[in-house]
Design a protein around this motif. Structure first.
Motif, PDB file in Angstrom:
ATOM      1  N   LEU B 110       5.411   1.068   6.830  1.00  0.00           N
ATOM      2  CA  LEU B 110       6.492   1.527   5.963  1.00  0.00           C
ATOM      3  C   LEU B 110       7.839   0.889   6.309  1.00  0.00           C
ATOM      4  O   LEU B 110       8.894   1.454   6.061  1.00  0.00           O
ATOM      5  CB  LEU B 110       6.636   3.049   6.017  1.00  0.00           C
ATOM      6  CG  LEU B 110       5.402   3.840   5.568  1.00  0.00           C
ATOM      7  CD1 LEU B 110       5.678   5.326   5.645  1.00  0.00           C
ATOM      8  CD2 LEU B 110       5.001   3.461   4.156  1.00  0.00           C
ATOM      9  N   ARG B 111       7.774  -0.307   6.866  1.00  0.00           N
ATOM     10  CA  ARG B 111       9.015  -0.977   7.230  1.00  0.00           C
ATOM     11  C   ARG B 111       9.878  -1.245   5.997  1.00  0.00           C
ATOM     12  O   ARG B 111      11.068  -0.948   5.966  1.00  0.00           O
ATOM     13  CB  ARG B 111       8.686  -2.299   7.919  1.00  0.00           C
ATOM     14  CG  ARG B 111       9.888  -3.052   8.396  1.00  0.00           C
ATOM     15  CD  ARG B 111       9.431  -4.185   9.279  1.00  0.00           C
ATOM     16  NE  ARG B 111       8.809  -5.208   8.464  1.00  0.00           N
ATOM     17  CZ  ARG B 111       9.210  -6.482   8.481  1.00  0.00           C
ATOM     18  NH1 ARG B 111      10.184  -6.853   9.258  1.00  0.00           N
ATOM     19  NH2 ARG B 111       8.607  -7.376   7.727  1.00  0.00           N
ATOM     20  N   MET B 112       9.244  -1.785   4.955  1.00  0.00           N
ATOM     21  CA  MET B 112      10.011  -2.103   3.761  1.00  0.00           C
ATOM     22  C   MET B 112      10.456  -0.821   3.050  1.00  0.00           C
ATOM     23  O   MET B 112      11.535  -0.779   2.464  1.00  0.00           O
ATOM     24  CB  MET B 112       9.178  -2.982   2.809  1.00  0.00           C
ATOM     25  CG  MET B 112       9.154  -4.446   3.230  1.00  0.00           C
ATOM     26  SD  MET B 112      10.694  -5.043   3.968  1.00  0.00           S
ATOM     27  CE  MET B 112      11.610  -5.539   2.519  1.00  0.00           C
ATOM     28  N   THR B 113       9.629   0.228   3.144  1.00  0.00           N
ATOM     29  CA  THR B 113      10.037   1.514   2.563  1.00  0.00           C
ATOM     30  C   THR B 113      11.310   1.998   3.249  1.00  0.00           C
ATOM     31  O   THR B 113      12.257   2.429   2.584  1.00  0.00           O
ATOM     32  CB  THR B 113       8.928   2.558   2.753  1.00  0.00           C
ATOM     33  OG1 THR B 113       7.674   1.927   2.486  1.00  0.00           O
ATOM     34  CG2 THR B 113       9.122   3.733   1.831  1.00  0.00           C
ATOM     35  N   ALA B 114      11.316   1.908   4.562  1.00  0.00           N
ATOM     36  CA  ALA B 114      12.498   2.332   5.305  1.00  0.00           C
ATOM     37  C   ALA B 114      13.702   1.520   4.866  1.00  0.00           C
ATOM     38  O   ALA B 114      14.792   2.054   4.618  1.00  0.00           O
ATOM     39  CB  ALA B 114      12.252   2.159   6.805  1.00  0.00           C
ATOM     40  N   PHE B 115      13.474   0.224   4.710  1.00  0.00           N
ATOM     41  CA  PHE B 115      14.589  -0.630   4.302  1.00  0.00           C
ATOM     42  C   PHE B 115      15.127  -0.224   2.932  1.00  0.00           C
ATOM     43  O   PHE B 115      16.333  -0.096   2.739  1.00  0.00           O
ATOM     44  CB  PHE B 115      14.136  -2.092   4.282  1.00  0.00           C
ATOM     45  CG  PHE B 115      15.164  -3.010   3.710  1.00  0.00           C
ATOM     46  CD1 PHE B 115      16.356  -3.234   4.384  1.00  0.00           C
ATOM     47  CD2 PHE B 115      14.964  -3.629   2.482  1.00  0.00           C
ATOM     48  CE1 PHE B 115      17.317  -4.071   3.854  1.00  0.00           C
ATOM     49  CE2 PHE B 115      15.926  -4.457   1.947  1.00  0.00           C
ATOM     50  CZ  PHE B 115      17.100  -4.679   2.630  1.00  0.00           C
ATOM     51  N   TRP B 116      14.218   0.018   1.998  1.00  0.00           N
ATOM     52  CA  TRP B 116      14.673   0.377   0.647  1.00  0.00           C
ATOM     53  C   TRP B 116      15.320   1.756   0.622  1.00  0.00           C
ATOM     54  O   TRP B 116      16.257   1.985  -0.138  1.00  0.00           O
ATOM     55  CB  TRP B 116      13.517   0.287  -0.356  1.00  0.00           C
ATOM     56  CG  TRP B 116      13.232  -1.141  -0.690  1.00  0.00           C
ATOM     57  CD1 TRP B 116      12.162  -1.887  -0.304  1.00  0.00           C
ATOM     58  CD2 TRP B 116      14.086  -2.018  -1.445  1.00  0.00           C
ATOM     59  NE1 TRP B 116      12.287  -3.168  -0.769  1.00  0.00           N
ATOM     60  CE2 TRP B 116      13.446  -3.289  -1.472  1.00  0.00           C
ATOM     61  CE3 TRP B 116      15.305  -1.864  -2.092  1.00  0.00           C
ATOM     62  CZ2 TRP B 116      14.002  -4.373  -2.118  1.00  0.00           C
ATOM     63  CZ3 TRP B 116      15.851  -2.968  -2.736  1.00  0.00           C
ATOM     64  CH2 TRP B 116      15.206  -4.205  -2.743  1.00  0.00           C
ATOM     65  N   LEU B 117      14.823   2.657   1.462  1.00  0.00           N
ATOM     66  CA  LEU B 117      15.464   3.976   1.533  1.00  0.00           C
ATOM     67  C   LEU B 117      16.909   3.829   1.991  1.00  0.00           C
ATOM     68  O   LEU B 117      17.819   4.460   1.441  1.00  0.00           O
ATOM     69  CB  LEU B 117      14.697   4.881   2.490  1.00  0.00           C
ATOM     70  CG  LEU B 117      13.453   5.551   1.903  1.00  0.00           C
ATOM     71  CD1 LEU B 117      12.731   6.354   2.971  1.00  0.00           C
ATOM     72  CD2 LEU B 117      13.855   6.458   0.735  1.00  0.00           C
ATOM     73  N   ILE B 118      17.109   2.991   2.998  1.00  0.00           N
ATOM     74  CA  ILE B 118      18.479   2.758   3.457  1.00  0.00           C
ATOM     75  C   ILE B 118      19.289   2.133   2.333  1.00  0.00           C
ATOM     76  O   ILE B 118      20.425   2.508   2.056  1.00  0.00           O
ATOM     77  CB  ILE B 118      18.483   1.850   4.700  1.00  0.00           C
ATOM     78  CG1 ILE B 118      17.840   2.572   5.871  1.00  0.00           C
ATOM     79  CG2 ILE B 118      19.905   1.424   5.045  1.00  0.00           C
ATOM     80  CD1 ILE B 118      17.621   1.689   7.081  1.00  0.00           C
ATOM     81  N   PHE B 119      18.627   1.186   1.654  1.00  0.00           N
ATOM     82  CA  PHE B 119      19.322   0.448   0.601  1.00  0.00           C
ATOM     83  C   PHE B 119      19.812   1.382  -0.511  1.00  0.00           C
ATOM     84  O   PHE B 119      20.946   1.261  -0.974  1.00  0.00           O
ATOM     85  CB  PHE B 119      18.375  -0.612   0.033  1.00  0.00           C
ATOM     86  CG  PHE B 119      19.045  -1.608  -0.853  1.00  0.00           C
ATOM     87  CD1 PHE B 119      19.765  -2.650  -0.312  1.00  0.00           C
ATOM     88  CD2 PHE B 119      18.963  -1.486  -2.228  1.00  0.00           C
ATOM     89  CE1 PHE B 119      20.390  -3.569  -1.124  1.00  0.00           C
ATOM     90  CE2 PHE B 119      19.592  -2.401  -3.045  1.00  0.00           C
ATOM     91  CZ  PHE B 119      20.305  -3.444  -2.491  1.00  0.00           C
TER      92      PHE B 119
END
Lengths: 350, 282
Positions: B110-119
């Motif tokens: 979920l690395r990219m999920t985390a990134f998009w959540l931050i985004f």
């Protein structure tokens, strides 16, 4: 000191691209092994797997007696020189070289001694207090070498370390790397796409293509007896002339060569041709009538670009400056022992 | 410029000077106002030259405060604002550099999920989420505390993105060289990445400090006690709208004082700030 052993090493990237398709070879202790091949042939990936910065999909890599597949790069007892040197931009040259030793808790005076000794060997003593950005390309390259030497590793790994230097510096540095390696006697694996670099540096040449090893051998042995047409054209410049012969044709050119019925590929190096007056071939050799298209005279030698009557383009390399003029008819002659004969698919030497 | 046009530069200079005058004149007027007696300003006869009450007015502003409205001296407000701005700037840099490091250099589920959540939190500034944020802060007993003042503003998508972009330009070979040199994730972060990010951090600090200093809405909600209010709110509270007389000389002095810390930060960090914005050498 250690030998490097690769056994059926494979690399498959997520997404299914197979960069290295099962490579096995041995680099004996103290040897200078050069992996050469066109870009994308997997040679850098292989080197990075030996270094441990790339994971191994399957197979086995040994350094000395140890299988290093699962061992961290810092524990493998290797040192690597990168193409862009990868010096730490914010550290002085001294710290760049000392960093690895400090991380291994080497005593301070020992670090100092080793760094200064390496700096002396590489003639960078005067630069120790500078930052990498204050250095020229050649000096950065030396610092990168220095960083490798101070570690006193079992194996040196070089990833195209000369490709960012200008042509003149490349030649002098090449000679120095060779001398240094001989002096230290450290097993080395060197990656390059430059066949000249490969020929001059290697004790052991590994020619790679499309993730596979095409041929392994001493540089001159590879040059004299290329195993495949790929090796034949990759090693040697200008590239070897390859002439494809149909089933019956080779017999016309070769008096007594045993050529299979489906035909063969005949390879002749440009330097093995001579320009003859008549069209009589030496016994067993070839005589190819051609029309001269262009001539390049570079001083010690001349290159004749011609078109054979059967349509192929050939290059003839003649010593000196005496060469036929463009538009003239000439005959390129090569002796039987200078001919390389390959199977039609180019994968086998006959 | 290669060209040498002694008169060609007059027009641009003229425009720049006009711009400067428009910017500076109100500041100058505030300064003039802060050096006169209250009666002069209240008369509606604002002079254009500084008066003689400079020390008196500033002493009162800093150490005593206004007589009626805010009861707290401005020194306290300055302190509160400073603590808040520092905590927000440092906290944002600390959190975002760590999260950017995780996102760029580590592979986890979920690395990219985390990134998009931050985004997507970029789309949710304090103003949008003000009610739930206030509710959480008050449930956690954070009203009228420095934590309440700063923590809800500390998460920063912008800074995370900025560090992510910067980390992605750092050559991979540097990481590989560090690994070969025996540096683990912590060593690589502290020995290589952090020193390389110095100018970026400075540039970000300037921007974030001013962002924190200028906060109005959140401190207005979260602080009720006078000794917790920030200077930006203090200025507003000093201006009386009811029957009492606004002590304009003190308001002006407070405004001048409120301007100083951001100015100092910009001046102190200017060199690093500019380098951080233009630097390409890695």
């Amino acid at each position: 000191m250690a030998e490097v052993t690769l056994k059926d090493v494979r690399k498959v990237y997520p997404g299914g691209v197979e960069a290295v398709k099962g490579v096995s070879f041995d680099v004996p202790d103290g040897h200078f092994c050069v992996m050469v091949g066109p870009s994308g042939c997997g040679k850098s990936t292989l080197l990075r797997m030996i270094a441990g910065v790339e994971t191994i999909t399957s197979g086995e890599i040994r350094i000395g007696e140890r299988i290093v597949n699962e061992i961290e790069p810092s524990e493998r007892d290797i040192a690597m020189v990168f193409q862009n040197y990868a010096l730490y931009p914010h550290m002085r040259v001294y710290d760049n070289m000392a960093y690895g030793l400090r991380n291994r808790k080497t005593p301070k005076d020992e670090i100092d001694r080793r760094v200064r000794e390496a700096a002396r060997i590489l003639e960078i003593d005067a630069l120790l207090d500078r930052k990498p950005r204050q250095l020229s390309g050649g000096q950065r390259q030396r610092v990168a070498m220095g960083r490798a030497i101070v570690r006193r590793p079992k194996v040196f790994l070089f990833d195209e370390p000369l490709s960012n230097l200008d042509a003149k510096l490349r030649i002098t540095t090449r000679v120095e790397i060779k001398k240094l390696q001989k002096a230290l006697g450290t097993t080395s694996v060197y990656v390059t796409h430059d066949q000249l670099e490969a020929m001059t540096l290697a004790d052991m040449l590994v020619v790679m293509n499309a993730g596979r090893v095409e041929q392994i051998g001493a540089p001159l042995a590879v040059y004299e007896r290329p195993a495949t047409t790929f090796v034949a054209t990759f090693i040697g410049a200008p590239a070897m002339n390859l002439l494809k012969m149909g089933g019956a044709e080779p017999a016309l050119l070769l008096d007594n060569a045993s050529v299979p019925a489906e035909g063969a590929i005949i390879g002749i190096r440009p330097e093995d041709f001579a320009i003859g007056a008549g069209d009589t071939a030496p016994a067993g050799g070839v005589a190819l009538p051609l029309t001269v298209g262009a001539v390049e005279k570079v001083g010690p030698e001349s290159f004749v670009y011609g078109t054979l009557d059967r349509g192929d383009n050939v290059i003839v390399r003649l010593p000196g400056q005496h060469a036929p003029a463009p538009g003239e008819r000439a005959v390129a002659i090569a002796a039987r022992e200078k001919l390389h004969i390959f199977s039609v698919d180019g994968q086998q030497r006959l | 410029m290669v060209e040498n046009r002694p008169f060609g530069n007059i027009l641009p200079h003229l425009i720049l000077w006009i711009g400067i005058a428009i910017m500076v004149f109100p500041v100058y007027l505030a300064f003039v106002g802060s050096t006169h007696e209250p009666t002069i300003i209240s008369n509606g006869q604002m002079p254009l030259t500084p008066g003689s009450h400079f020390f008196e007015n500033y002493y009162r502003t800093i150490f005593i405060g206004t007589t009626g409205t805010t009861r707290e001296p401005v020194a306290t407000m300055l302190m509160n604002s400073f603590v808040m701005a520092m905590a927000i700037a440092c906290g944002k840099i600390f959190i975002s550099i760590l999260s950017a490091y995780a996102i760029v250099y580590f592979k986890f589920p979920l690395r990219m999920t985390a990134f998009w959540l931050i985004f997507i939190t970029l789309m949710l500034p304090v103003e949008v989420r003000i009610y739930p944020t206030y509710k959480i802060a008050s449930d956690l007993n954070l009203l009228d505390t420095y934590s309440g003042l700063t923590l809800p503003l500390v998460a920063s998508a912008t800074a995370t993105l900025l560090f992510r972009q910067f980390f992605m330009t750092v050559p991979d070979e540097l990481l590989e060289a560090s690994r070969i040199d025996g540096a683990g994730p912590f060593r690589f972060f502290f020995d290589t990445l952090l020193p390389l990010s110095r100018t970026n951090m400075a540039a970000l600090f300037v921007i974030l400090f001013i962002y924190g200093w200028n906060q109005y809405l959140w401190p207005l909600l979260i602080t009720t006690r006078d000794d917790m209010q920030t200077i930006v709110i203090g200025i507003k509270k000093m201006i009386v709208t009811s029957d009492a007389l606004t002590e304009w000389q003190l308001v002006m002095a407070t405004a001048m004082l409120a301007m100083l810390p951001p100015v100092f930060v910009v001046i102190a960090m200017q060199k690093l700030f500019v380098r951080g914005l233009v630097e390409t050498e890695k």
